[in-house]
Design a protein around this motif. Structure first.
Motif, short mmCIF file in Angstrom:
data_model
loop_
_atom_site.label_atom_id
_atom_site.label_comp_id
_atom_site.label_asym_id
_atom_site.label_seq_id
_atom_site.Cartn_x
_atom_site.Cartn_y
_atom_site.Cartn_z
N ARG A 1 0.83 -1.21 0.00
CA ARG A 1 0.00 0.00 0.00
C ARG A 1 0.86 1.26 0.00
O ARG A 1 0.66 2.19 0.79
CB ARG A 1 -0.97 -0.01 1.18
N VAL A 2 1.81 1.29 -0.91
CA VAL A 2 2.76 2.41 -1.02
C VAL A 2 2.12 3.53 -1.82
O VAL A 2 1.50 3.30 -2.87
CB VAL A 2 4.07 1.94 -1.69
N LYS A 3 2.28 4.75 -1.37
CA LYS A 3 1.81 5.91 -2.12
C LYS A 3 2.82 6.30 -3.18
O LYS A 3 4.02 6.06 -3.04
CB LYS A 3 1.57 7.09 -1.17
N ARG A 4 2.30 6.93 -4.23
CA ARG A 4 3.15 7.31 -5.35
C ARG A 4 4.38 8.09 -4.91
O ARG A 4 5.50 7.85 -5.39
CB ARG A 4 2.32 8.14 -6.33
N ALA A 5 4.21 9.03 -3.99
CA ALA A 5 5.31 9.90 -3.57
C ALA A 5 6.45 9.11 -2.92
O ALA A 5 7.60 9.57 -2.92
CB ALA A 5 4.80 10.97 -2.61
N ASP A 6 6.15 7.94 -2.39
CA ASP A 6 7.17 7.14 -1.69
C ASP A 6 7.64 5.95 -2.50
O ASP A 6 8.51 5.20 -2.04
CB ASP A 6 6.60 6.64 -0.36
N ALA A 7 7.10 5.77 -3.68
CA ALA A 7 7.30 4.52 -4.41
C ALA A 7 8.75 4.26 -4.79
O ALA A 7 9.25 3.13 -4.67
CB ALA A 7 6.43 4.51 -5.67
N MET A 8 9.47 5.29 -5.23
CA MET A 8 10.83 5.06 -5.73
C MET A 8 11.80 4.65 -4.62
O MET A 8 12.87 4.11 -4.90
CB MET A 8 11.34 6.31 -6.45
N GLN A 9 11.43 4.86 -3.37
CA GLN A 9 12.26 4.41 -2.25
C GLN A 9 12.31 2.89 -2.17
O GLN A 9 13.17 2.33 -1.49
CB GLN A 9 11.73 4.97 -0.93
N HIS A 10 11.40 2.22 -2.84
CA HIS A 10 11.33 0.76 -2.80
C HIS A 10 12.03 0.12 -4.00
O HIS A 10 12.01 -1.11 -4.13
CB HIS A 10 9.87 0.32 -2.75
N VAL A 11 12.66 0.92 -4.85
CA VAL A 11 13.34 0.39 -6.04
C VAL A 11 14.82 0.18 -5.73
O VAL A 11 15.51 1.11 -5.31
CB VAL A 11 13.18 1.35 -7.24
N ALA A 12 15.30 -1.05 -5.95
CA ALA A 12 16.72 -1.36 -5.74
C ALA A 12 17.56 -1.05 -6.96
O ALA A 12 18.71 -0.64 -6.85
CB ALA A 12 16.89 -2.83 -5.37
N GLY A 13 16.98 -1.27 -8.15
CA GLY A 13 17.74 -1.04 -9.36
C GLY A 13 16.99 -1.51 -10.59
O GLY A 13 15.76 -1.73 -10.55
N TYR A 14 17.75 -1.70 -11.69
CA TYR A 14 17.15 -1.94 -12.99
C TYR A 14 17.99 -2.93 -13.79
O TYR A 14 19.18 -3.10 -13.56
CB TYR A 14 17.05 -0.63 -13.78
N THR A 15 17.34 -3.57 -14.75
CA THR A 15 18.04 -4.36 -15.75
C THR A 15 17.24 -4.29 -17.04
O THR A 15 16.18 -3.67 -17.11
CB THR A 15 18.25 -5.82 -15.28
N VAL A 16 17.78 -4.91 -18.10
CA VAL A 16 17.11 -4.96 -19.40
C VAL A 16 16.35 -6.27 -19.51
O VAL A 16 16.83 -7.32 -19.07
CB VAL A 16 18.13 -4.85 -20.56
N CYS A 17 15.17 -6.21 -20.09
CA CYS A 17 14.39 -7.41 -20.37
C CYS A 17 14.05 -7.48 -21.86
O CYS A 17 13.76 -6.46 -22.49
CB CYS A 17 13.10 -7.41 -19.57
N ASN A 18 14.10 -8.69 -22.41
CA ASN A 18 13.54 -8.97 -23.73
C ASN A 18 12.47 -10.03 -23.53
O ASN A 18 12.78 -11.19 -23.23
CB ASN A 18 14.62 -9.46 -24.70
N ASP A 19 11.22 -9.64 -23.67
CA ASP A 19 10.08 -10.51 -23.35
C ASP A 19 9.38 -10.91 -24.64
O ASP A 19 8.62 -10.13 -25.22
CB ASP A 19 9.13 -9.77 -22.41
N TYR A 20 9.63 -12.14 -25.10
CA TYR A 20 9.08 -12.58 -26.37
C TYR A 20 7.60 -12.95 -26.26
O TYR A 20 7.13 -13.41 -25.22
CB TYR A 20 9.84 -13.80 -26.89
N ALA A 21 6.89 -12.77 -27.37
CA ALA A 21 5.48 -13.17 -27.47
C ALA A 21 5.26 -13.85 -28.81
O ALA A 21 5.89 -13.50 -29.81
CB ALA A 21 4.56 -11.96 -27.35
N ILE A 22 4.39 -14.85 -28.81
CA ILE A 22 3.96 -15.51 -30.05
C ILE A 22 2.50 -15.16 -30.26
O ILE A 22 1.62 -15.60 -29.51
CB ILE A 22 4.16 -17.03 -29.97
N ARG A 23 2.23 -14.36 -31.27
CA ARG A 23 0.87 -13.87 -31.46
C ARG A 23 -0.10 -14.98 -31.85
O ARG A 23 -1.30 -14.88 -31.58
CB ARG A 23 0.86 -12.77 -32.52
N ASP A 24 0.42 -16.04 -32.47
CA ASP A 24 -0.46 -17.16 -32.85
C ASP A 24 -1.20 -17.73 -31.66
O ASP A 24 -2.29 -18.28 -31.81
CB ASP A 24 0.37 -18.29 -33.48
N TYR A 25 -0.59 -17.64 -30.47
CA TYR A 25 -1.15 -18.28 -29.30
C TYR A 25 -2.12 -17.38 -28.52
O TYR A 25 -2.68 -17.81 -27.52
CB TYR A 25 -0.04 -18.71 -28.34
#
Length: 265
Positions: free
Chosen positions: A114-138
């Motif tokens: 139940r984090v408010k927007r103003a406090d949200a970034m305090q809960h972020v540790a860091g970032y990485t890159v994602c490549n998330d594949y999708a198959i439209r046929d399915y």
């Protein structure tokens, strides 16, 4: 600081970037292709966002019955979907359209409830890159992804690096892009998210507890194209990393037909 997790010599290691590839915690320097890359942190729950860039919604407008004013489209992924940098993702032989999705992945650093927007970034540790594949046929339809579309083994690539939040002054000011066999096919900017990171954390933590290691995949911009066996797909985000993945067919996995993708790791 950037860190990675790799397998080498029968053991797991933490690593950092080096001019010649990467450096293990014991000081050994190795080439990128000498190790097996894993997701760069211990991954908890993976929460993926669909249609979180207005230009991607527009790109698919003829197939969609959804508005950017709707609440975020979120769904979960199991651990089997994840592989690391330089991994292989399977394209089943009988599918017609499989595409990548370059995404900024947000890693939660501490419990968020139940984090408010103003406090949200305090809960972020860091970032990485994602490549998330999708198959439209399915797809059962064009805007509500089902399990076979988005939770196939080995279809979600994370890495190479985990980047501390302190080293990313503004995660909403990052350019991202995809190259297929060296050709630029997708460009976007994290400033164009429909729901930004604080909004997503506020929304998600309002009905589920986010824990350290949980990941929010923030969606992809327009520019998705079909990929085929043998294609090298590079997804990169400025300041975060350059993630390489290769598309393979059924044979390396001993599979045929519509059985979901498999990981090489």
């Amino acid at each position: 600081m950037k860190t990675a997790r790799v397998a080498y010599g029968g053991a797991l290691h933490e690593a950092v970037p080096h001019a010649e590839g990467l450096q293990l915690e014991d000081g050994r320097v190795l080439a990128e292709d000498a190790v097996v890359w894993l997701p760069p942190f211990e991954v908890g729950t993976v929460i993926a966002l669909g249609l979180n860039y207005a230009d991607h919604v527009k790109e698919l407008a003829r197939e969609l019955t959804v508005s950017t004013q709707d609440e975020p489209l979120a769904f979960l992924k199991g651990p089997g979907a994840l592989i690391g940098h330089r991994g292989f993702t399977r394209r089943p032989a009988d599918v017609a359209f499989m595409h990548y999705e370059c995404e900024l992945a947000v890693v939660i650093g501490r419990t968020a409830q139940r984090v408010k927007r103003a406090d949200a970034m305090q809960h972020v540790a860091g970032y990485t890159v994602c490549n998330d594949y999708a198959i439209r046929d399915y797809l059962e339809n064009w805007y509500r992804p089902n399990l076979q579309v988005k939770n196939r083994d080995g279809c979600t690539v994370l890495g190479p690096w985990f980047v501390d939040a302190a080293d990313v002054p503004d995660p909403h000011d990052l350019a991202l892009r995809t190259l297929v066999n060296g050709q630029l096919t997708q460009q976007g900017h994290t400033g164009n998210m429909v729901n930004d990171i604080p909004a997503l954390i506020e929304y998600l933590s309002g009905f589920m507890t986010l824990q350290a290691g949980d990941v929010i995949l923030t969606g992809t911009p327009d520019g998705v194209v079909n990929v085929n066996v043998g294609d090298e797909v590079v997804t990169e985000i400025d300041g975060i990393g350059r993630l390489i993945n290769t598309i393979v067919g059924d044979e390396p996995f001993g599979r045929q037909g519509t059985t979901p993708c498999a990981s090489s790791t």
